[in-house]
Design an enzyme around this catalytic site. Structure first.
Site, PDB file in Angstrom:
ATOM      1  N   HIS A  56       0.903  -1.185  -0.117  1.00 17.86           N
ATOM      2  CA  HIS A  56      -0.122   0.019   0.018  1.00 17.86           C
ATOM      3  C   HIS A  56       0.803   1.184  -0.063  1.00 17.86           C
ATOM      4  CE1 HIS A  56       0.622  -0.719   4.415  1.00 17.86           C
ATOM      5  NE2 HIS A  56       0.372   0.400   4.515  1.00 17.86           N
ATOM      6  N   HIS A  58       1.216   3.877   2.111  1.00 17.60           N
ATOM      7  CA  HIS A  58       1.773   4.851   3.214  1.00 17.60           C
ATOM      8  C   HIS A  58       3.372   4.751   3.241  1.00 17.60           C
ATOM      9  CE1 HIS A  58      -2.156   4.055   5.731  1.00 17.60           C
ATOM     10  NE2 HIS A  58      -2.191   5.042   4.821  1.00 17.60           N
ATOM     11  N   ASP A  60       5.666   4.398   5.169  1.00 18.00           N
ATOM     12  CA  ASP A  60       6.353   3.498   5.944  1.00 18.00           C
ATOM     13  C   ASP A  60       6.224   2.146   5.383  1.00 18.00           C
ATOM     14  OD1 ASP A  60       3.731   3.212   6.895  1.00 18.00           O
ATOM     15  OD2 ASP A  60       4.533   2.415   8.772  1.00 18.00           O
ATOM     16  N   ASP A 132      -0.346  -4.140   6.149  1.00 15.87           N
ATOM     17  CA  ASP A 132      -1.035  -3.779   7.322  1.00 15.87           C
ATOM     18  C   ASP A 132      -2.201  -4.174   7.482  1.00 15.87           C
ATOM     19  OD1 ASP A 132       1.275  -2.521   8.321  1.00 15.87           O
ATOM     20  OD2 ASP A 132       0.581  -0.153   8.106  1.00 15.87           O
TER      21      ASP A 132
END
Length: 253
Positions: A56, A58, A60, A132
């Site tokens: 994804h 993000h 991090d 996540d």
């Protein structure tokens, strides 16, 4: 020949993963939380990077893409949302397949944490990289998606063979266990939580996990069984999940 996974801590609580197809030596990194840490591990192992597999967008998870691609020439594969940070060479969707040497990853749509989140499943080696979406004893926050979308995504992962080894991206398990014990009194959960707390006291990782272990003890996958205690008896399964997710978001323990 098998897929070899090298796991290492980076940033505050992320894990980096390098996956090497033993038959060909081709290597992928799953997400790029810390470019310098990943490049150091590659150098230490003597591995050359072929692919970057993003779950994804993000920072991090995809923030190191540009630096690692510049250093290695690796091909960036991921959902289109990663373009928010840096270019993607190959955009993939649920049902697509990605080849790393002789290893085949099936892309699984797992939106909810972000709308375009995906996971990578290597069925031959019983390995899944889930970013996540699913954590040991937890799941990702719903920053973009709905409870129904996230519940559907979790059910896709729960449908994988129970022996599947699950590599999730953060060391959140002790905190997840403390919350889980506040909503679920199952003895199997208590036994697992004790093991988790002891492992963390020794400085040991609690990742990877397995599908079987998560189905047995993860309160987010067990949400329908916890519905009455959460005050949503008779609700749809995704509504029970939403109640557990809301309780975790508000948990202060």
């Amino acid at each position: 020949m098998p897929l070899i996974v090298h796991q290492f801590p980076c940033l505050q609580d992320n894990y980096g993963f390098l996956a090497r197809d033993e038959a060909t030596g081709q290597t992928a990194c799953i997400d790029t939380p810390d470019a310098q840490a990943i490049l150091r591990e590659l150098d230490k192992l003597g591995w050359s990077l072929t692919l970057i597999l993003n779950t994804h967008w993000h920072p991090d998870h995809a923030g190191g893409n540009a630096e690692i691609k510049a250093a290695t020439g690796a091909v960036v594969v991921g959902p289109g949302e990663v373009e928010k940070l840096s270019p993607v060479d190959r955009e993939v969707h649920g049902g697509d397949r990605v080849q790393l040497g002789e290893t085949t990853f099936e892309v699984i749509e797992t939106g909810g944490h972000t709308l375009g989140h995906i996971a990578y499943h290597d069925a031959a080696d019983s390995i899944a990289f889930v970013g996540d979406t699913l954590f040991a004893l937890g799941c990702g926050r719903l920053f973009e998606g709905t409870p129904q979308q996230m519940w559907t995504s979790l059910q896709r992962l729960a449908a994988l063979p129970e022996a599947t080894t699950v590599y999730c991206a953060h060391e959140y398990t002790a905190a997840n266990a403390r919350f889980a014990l506040s909503v679920d009194q199952d003895p199997a959960l208590r036994a697992r939580a004790d093991q988790v707390f002891a492992a963390r006291e020794r400085g040991e990782p609690t990742v990877p996990t397995t599908i079987a272990l998560e189905k047995a003890t993860n309160p987010f996958l067990r949400a329908p069984l916890l519905a009455a205690a959460m005050g949503v008896g008779g609700a749809a399964d995704y509504e029970a999940f939403a109640a557990v997710r809301k309780a975790k978001d508000e948990f202060k323990g």
